[in-house]
Structures are given as C-alpha cells and as structure tokens.
Enzyme design. Structure first.
Site, mmCIF file in Angstrom:
data_model
loop_
_atom_site.group_PDB
_atom_site.id
_atom_site.type_symbol
_atom_site.label_atom_id
_atom_site.label_comp_id
_atom_site.label_asym_id
_atom_site.label_seq_id
_atom_site.Cartn_x
_atom_site.Cartn_y
_atom_site.Cartn_z
ATOM 1 N N GLY A 57 37.335 56.488 50.195
ATOM 2 C CA GLY A 57 38.068 55.779 49.343
ATOM 3 C C GLY A 57 38.692 56.460 48.366
ATOM 4 C CG ASN A 98 42.966 60.818 49.532
ATOM 5 O OD1 ASN A 98 43.668 61.558 49.469
ATOM 6 N ND2 ASN A 98 42.007 61.249 50.653
ATOM 7 C CG LEU A 110 45.577 53.138 64.297
ATOM 8 C CD1 LEU A 110 46.900 53.387 63.727
ATOM 9 C CD2 LEU A 110 44.807 51.759 63.938
ATOM 10 C CG HIS A 131 44.107 66.262 59.379
ATOM 11 N ND1 HIS A 131 43.162 65.586 60.009
ATOM 12 C CD2 HIS A 131 43.939 67.544 59.963
ATOM 13 C CE1 HIS A 131 42.534 66.333 60.756
ATOM 14 N NE2 HIS A 131 43.070 67.670 61.037
HETATM 15 C C1 GRF Z 1 39.604 62.981 53.417
HETATM 16 O O1 GRF Z 1 39.687 64.276 53.976
HETATM 17 C C2 GRF Z 1 40.919 62.566 54.295
HETATM 18 O O2 GRF Z 1 42.416 64.076 53.888
HETATM 19 C C3 GRF Z 1 40.269 62.310 55.696
HETATM 20 O O3 GRF Z 1 39.406 61.764 55.339
HETATM 21 C C4 GRF Z 1 39.179 61.890 54.106
HETATM 22 C C5 GRF Z 1 38.385 60.315 52.987
HETATM 23 O O4 GRF Z 1 38.120 60.139 51.742
HETATM 24 N N1 GRF Z 1 41.140 61.786 56.540
HETATM 25 P P1 GRF Z 1 37.998 59.326 51.242
HETATM 26 O O5 GRF Z 1 37.662 58.504 51.444
HETATM 27 O O6 GRF Z 1 39.856 59.214 50.872
HETATM 28 O O7 GRF Z 1 37.427 59.702 50.027
#
Ligand code: GRF
Length: 195
Positions: free
Chosen positions: A16, A18, A98, A114
């Site tokens: 989490g 991001n 999804l 991504h």
């Molecule tokens: C990130 O690298 C995102 O780009 C990918 O999964 C990872 C998630 O990391 N889709 P976080 O859970 O946000 O730390």
C-alpha cells in the site's frame, strides 16, 4: 466556487505505498479528490492498517470466499463502491484480474499504476525483465484500465535510468519513488477532468 471533491476508492492487495502517496496528496485542501475508501481483497494487506490509522474507511472483500466465481467477487466489490458513493477507483498493487463487466462499469473512471514504461513490460516481474533486456531506462505508468491488462490509455509516465550494478531491488526502489510522484498527479488530472 470550488468543485466538490471526487470520492476515490483505492484498491490494494498488499503493502500500500502507492495508496499512502494518494492519501498524503489528498490531505491538501486544494486537491480535487478525497480518499473515501480503501478496499483490499486480502485481509492481511499491510496497507489496511495504515489506512485505518489515518482514519480512512476500509473494507475487505476476500476473493477466496468466492472461489472461482470472479463475477460474484466483483458484484460484492461493486456494491461496496456504490454504497460509498465512489466516483473514481485507483488500483494500487491490486492483484486481481478484472472482468470486462467490472471494467465497463468504471470506464474512464478507473486508474492503475504499473511499474514499467508501458507498452513495454506488461504483466509481472517488470524490473527483472527490464534488467534482463538490457534496458537503459525504465519507469512507471499510470493509465486508465481497459479490459485488456496493462493496455488502457496512458495518463502519466515517469522515466528513471537503469544504472550499472542495478538489481531488481535497487531498480524497483527508484521506480517506486517515481510511482509515488506520478500517481497523485495523474489522479489530480482525472479528478479535474483534464486527462
Ligand atoms: C507497485 O510497484 C505498483 O506499480 C504495482 O504493484 C506495486 C504495489 O506497491 N502495480 P504498493 O502496494 O503500492 O506499495
């Protein structure tokens, strides 16, 4: 007059970070979106505790309870999103594919981040693959979600260098910093209707 803030749900499966960057950005009074809900498909996702600690409503919809019935899982997810009056969905490390039905419900209103410069390196293990391919640059992409994985219209990208001696871990850390920068920017654009 200020526009009402868009109500955003962030969907996670794990760490989490991001999600945390979106929560942080949304603390700004001038930010056009509020993080109204965090949903995880895994009860043990570390991000859930972080969201709760910030006073954000969380929900768990455990995909395993639905067995192979992907659409039943998604209907439960859709019900929760509707109940919370959600306008926009941000996938942030949400590790479920999804269906076209669910994607269709959120067309133009669901974003994903991504860890690669799409269209390069769709799918998993992007940092390993970028290193194996001898890429000189790598990065992150925020895009609208379309039925085909990692293929929707691009909203924002950030490029980072691949440095001599990089491992998948050092490269991932550099990309992750870029992710935390561009996801809040991209959500702002979408919430303001500028994407
Ligand atoms: C990130 O690298 C995102 O780009 C990918 O999964 C990872 C998630 O990391 N889709 P976080 O859970 O946000 O730390």
């Amino acid at each position: 007059m200020a526009m009402p803030k868009k109500r955003v749900a962030v969907l996670i499966s794990g760490r989490g970070s991001n999600m945390a960057s979106l929560i942080e950005a949304a603390k700004d009074d001038g930010y056009p979106a509020e993080i109204a809900l965090v949903v995880s498909n895994r009860r043990e996702a570390a991000g859930l505790g972080q969201a709760r600690a910030q006073g954000i409503t969380t929900a768990v919809i455990d995909h395993a309870q639905f067995g192979k019935d992907r659409e039943a899982f998604e209907r439960a997810l859709q019900d929760v999103l509707t109940a919370h009056g959600i306008d926009l969905v941000c996938l942030a490390g949400f590790m479920r594919l999804l269906t076209p039905w669910f994607v269709g419900q959120w067309q133009g209103r669901m974003l994903n981040i991504h860890p690669a410069l799409l269209p390069a390196f769709k799918g998993l293990h992007t940092h390993e693959r970028a290193l194996a391919a001898g890429a000189k640059t790598h990065g992150a992409t925020v895009h609208f979600v379309s039925p085909e994985m990692d293929s929707g219209p691009i909203i924002a990208q950030a490029e980072v260098p691949v440095l001599p001696g990089d491992t998948p871990e050092t490269l991932a850390a550099r990309v992750l910093e870029a992710e935390h920068r561009i996801y809040p920017q991209a959500l702002r654009q979408v919430a303001e209707g500028r994407a």
